[in-house]
Design a protein around this motif. Structure first.
Motif, short mmCIF file in Angstrom:
data_model
loop_
_atom_site.label_atom_id
_atom_site.label_comp_id
_atom_site.label_asym_id
_atom_site.label_seq_id
_atom_site.Cartn_x
_atom_site.Cartn_y
_atom_site.Cartn_z
N SER A 25 0.77 -1.05 0.20
CA SER A 25 0.07 0.27 0.18
C SER A 25 0.93 1.28 0.03
CB SER A 25 -0.95 0.04 1.29
OG SER A 25 -2.01 -1.10 1.26
N PHE A 26 0.56 2.32 -0.92
CA PHE A 26 1.38 3.38 -0.95
C PHE A 26 0.68 4.51 -1.77
CE2 PHE A 26 4.13 6.30 -3.28
CZ PHE A 26 5.23 6.27 -2.27
N GLY A 27 0.54 5.82 -1.26
CA GLY A 27 -0.16 6.79 -1.98
C GLY A 27 -1.75 6.51 -2.01
N HIS A 28 -2.32 6.62 -3.15
CA HIS A 28 -3.72 6.33 -3.39
C HIS A 28 -4.01 4.88 -3.15
CE1 HIS A 28 -4.51 10.64 -4.10
NE2 HIS A 28 -3.53 10.72 -5.00
N TYR A 29 -3.03 4.23 -3.42
CA TYR A 29 -3.31 2.45 -3.41
C TYR A 29 -3.29 2.09 -2.00
CZ TYR A 29 -2.53 -2.51 -3.92
OH TYR A 29 -2.47 -3.67 -3.62
N TYR A 30 -4.40 1.57 -1.38
CA TYR A 30 -4.50 0.79 -0.25
C TYR A 30 -5.17 -0.49 -0.14
CZ TYR A 30 -5.99 0.19 4.55
OH TYR A 30 -6.06 -0.12 5.90
N ASP A 31 -4.58 -1.48 0.37
CA ASP A 31 -5.00 -2.78 0.56
C ASP A 31 -4.54 -3.38 2.15
OD1 ASP A 31 -5.52 -5.59 0.48
OD2 ASP A 31 -5.48 -5.46 -1.80
N PRO A 32 -5.39 -3.44 2.84
CA PRO A 32 -4.88 -3.59 4.31
C PRO A 32 -4.15 -5.15 4.37
CG PRO A 32 -7.28 -4.11 3.97
CD PRO A 32 -6.89 -3.27 2.81
N LYS A 33 -4.55 -5.87 3.23
CA LYS A 33 -3.59 -7.47 3.12
C LYS A 33 -1.99 -7.22 2.81
CE LYS A 33 -6.42 -9.20 0.21
NZ LYS A 33 -7.39 -8.12 0.10
N HIS A 34 -1.84 -5.74 2.16
CA HIS A 34 -0.56 -5.81 1.60
C HIS A 34 0.05 -4.50 2.12
CE1 HIS A 34 -1.21 -9.10 -1.02
NE2 HIS A 34 -2.36 -8.41 -1.29
N MET A 35 0.54 -4.30 3.51
CA MET A 35 0.96 -3.31 4.13
C MET A 35 2.49 -3.20 4.37
SD MET A 35 -1.79 -1.59 4.54
CE MET A 35 -1.39 -0.09 5.47
N GLY A 36 3.00 -4.24 3.93
CA GLY A 36 4.54 -4.34 4.18
C GLY A 36 4.93 -5.75 4.68
N PHE A 37 6.12 -5.88 4.95
CA PHE A 37 6.73 -7.12 5.54
C PHE A 37 7.61 -7.08 6.33
CE2 PHE A 37 8.71 -11.39 5.35
CZ PHE A 37 7.52 -12.40 5.18
N SER A 38 7.59 -7.49 7.60
CA SER A 38 8.51 -6.87 8.60
C SER A 38 8.80 -5.53 8.71
CB SER A 38 9.82 -7.94 8.58
OG SER A 38 10.85 -7.47 9.43
N ALA A 39 10.12 -5.06 8.48
CA ALA A 39 10.43 -3.67 8.44
C ALA A 39 10.43 -3.09 6.96
CB ALA A 39 11.97 -3.25 8.78
N LEU A 40 10.11 -3.89 6.11
CA LEU A 40 10.22 -3.48 4.44
C LEU A 40 8.87 -2.96 4.38
CD1 LEU A 40 11.29 -3.50 1.64
CD2 LEU A 40 10.30 -5.58 1.46
N ARG A 41 8.50 -1.48 4.01
CA ARG A 41 7.43 -0.91 3.82
C ARG A 41 6.91 -0.67 2.66
NH1 ARG A 41 3.27 0.71 3.21
NH2 ARG A 41 2.01 2.05 4.08
N VAL A 42 7.94 -0.56 1.53
CA VAL A 42 7.50 -0.03 0.20
C VAL A 42 8.75 -0.71 -1.04
CG1 VAL A 42 7.66 1.79 -1.44
CG2 VAL A 42 6.69 2.12 0.76
N GLU A 179 15.56 -18.43 11.45
CA GLU A 179 15.44 -17.40 12.57
C GLU A 179 14.97 -15.85 12.31
OE1 GLU A 179 16.45 -18.48 15.34
OE2 GLU A 179 16.87 -20.52 14.76
N ARG A 180 15.15 -15.74 10.90
CA ARG A 180 14.48 -14.17 10.46
C ARG A 180 13.85 -14.06 9.34
NH1 ARG A 180 18.09 -9.79 12.08
NH2 ARG A 180 18.29 -9.09 9.78
N PRO A 181 12.90 -13.33 9.19
CA PRO A 181 12.08 -13.44 7.80
C PRO A 181 12.97 -12.59 6.76
CG PRO A 181 11.24 -11.94 9.70
CD PRO A 181 12.36 -12.35 9.95
N GLY A 182 12.50 -13.22 5.44
CA GLY A 182 13.18 -12.99 4.36
C GLY A 182 12.13 -12.60 3.13
N TYR A 183 12.45 -11.52 2.22
CA TYR A 183 11.59 -11.26 1.26
C TYR A 183 12.42 -11.25 -0.22
CZ TYR A 183 7.92 -9.23 -1.50
OH TYR A 183 6.86 -8.93 -2.34
N LEU A 184 11.81 -11.83 -1.04
CA LEU A 184 12.37 -12.04 -2.56
C LEU A 184 11.70 -11.16 -3.27
CD1 LEU A 184 14.93 -13.66 -3.87
CD2 LEU A 184 12.84 -15.10 -4.76
N HIS A 185 12.28 -10.33 -4.15
CA HIS A 185 11.65 -9.46 -5.13
C HIS A 185 12.51 -9.65 -6.52
CE1 HIS A 185 9.34 -6.06 -7.34
NE2 HIS A 185 10.56 -6.15 -7.79
N VAL A 186 11.56 -10.41 -7.62
CA VAL A 186 12.30 -10.77 -8.82
C VAL A 186 12.46 -9.44 -9.79
CG1 VAL A 186 12.14 -12.29 -10.81
CG2 VAL A 186 11.29 -13.40 -8.49
#
Length: 231
Positions: A25-42, A179-186
């Motif tokens: 979610s960012f700016g005019h786009y908002y979806d409560p199911k997609h607000m970030g992942f751990s400390a990753l926000r955008v 032990e720690r979360p991870g996020y992969l962006h292709v």
């Protein structure tokens, strides 16, 4: 825990001069199911027309990373930094107590494409800071931005690390988030996940308490891998 974010499901913003796809979610786009992942926000995938860009605007208490895919950004901020950031380089700006900046496509004839990444800091009210660097790929996983600024990586005010992951045809790598979360962006290419699922450009995968194996497709595979704090 698996969090799958398909490319085609991302939010979109079109303003004529800008075509942007929003992972969260960012700016005019908002979806409560997609607000970030751990400390990753955008993670915004921005395409900016020639000569256009983001006018001067402000940020506070956020770690902002730009990963340039094609073209070059012309950056100017209230701390006196005036730089051009070309494709292949990485930029990190700590907004801290407050900073204003502008970002424009440096070219008058070619599109600029970059990933705009925001990570929440673990300290508020720090002095604003700026870094940019070209970081050569070494092996499959190269640190770009790290908590301790090791090697050639840029530093960040968070217990988080960002890597560029590159695999050639048939190469494999295991990712451990026990032990720690991870996020992969292709970024480009495709990969198989555990010999079953397939990820392609623009797809994202968040993991925690999991161990997976990636295998590159014939065209190769490039992604960003975020090692994130367990919050």
């Amino acid at each position: 825990m698996f969090y799958f974010r398909p490319s085609q499901g991302r939010g979109q913003a079109r303003f004529g001069w800008l075509n942007s796809k929003h992972t969260f979610s960012f700016g005019h786009y908002y979806d409560p199911k997609h607000m970030g992942f751990s400390a990753l926000r955008v993670i915004n995938d921005d395409i900016v027309r020639p000569g256009a860009g983001f006018d001067t605007h402000g940020h506070r208490d956020m770690e902002i990373i730009s990963y340039i895919l094609t073209g070059a950004i012309e950056h100017c901020d209230s701390e006196g930094n005036r730089f051009v950031v070309p494709a292949g380089e990485v930029q990190r700006m700590s907004a801290g107590t407050g900073i204003t900046h502008s970002e424009y496509n440096h070219s008058k004839s070619q599109n600029l494409r970059f990933l705009q990444i925001w990570i929440q800091p673990n300290r508020r009210g720090i002095k604003p800071d700026y870094e940019q660097r070209s970081i050569a790929q070494i092996g499959k996983m190269t640190p770009l931005v790290t908590a301790d600024g090791r090697g050639q990586s840029l530093s960040i005010q968070q217990d988080a690390n960002l890597y560029r992951l590159q695999l050639t045809c048939g190469e494999t790598i295991s990712l451990d988030t026990l032990e720690r979360p991870g996020y992969l962006h292709v970024i480009e290419g495709a990969t198989g996940v555990n010999g079953r699922h397939r990820l392609s450009a623009g797809d994202g995968l968040g993991l925690f308490k999991e161990r997976i194996q990636l295998e590159s497709s014939a065209e190769g595979f490039t992604a960003l891998w975020f090692d994130l704090p367990a919050t």
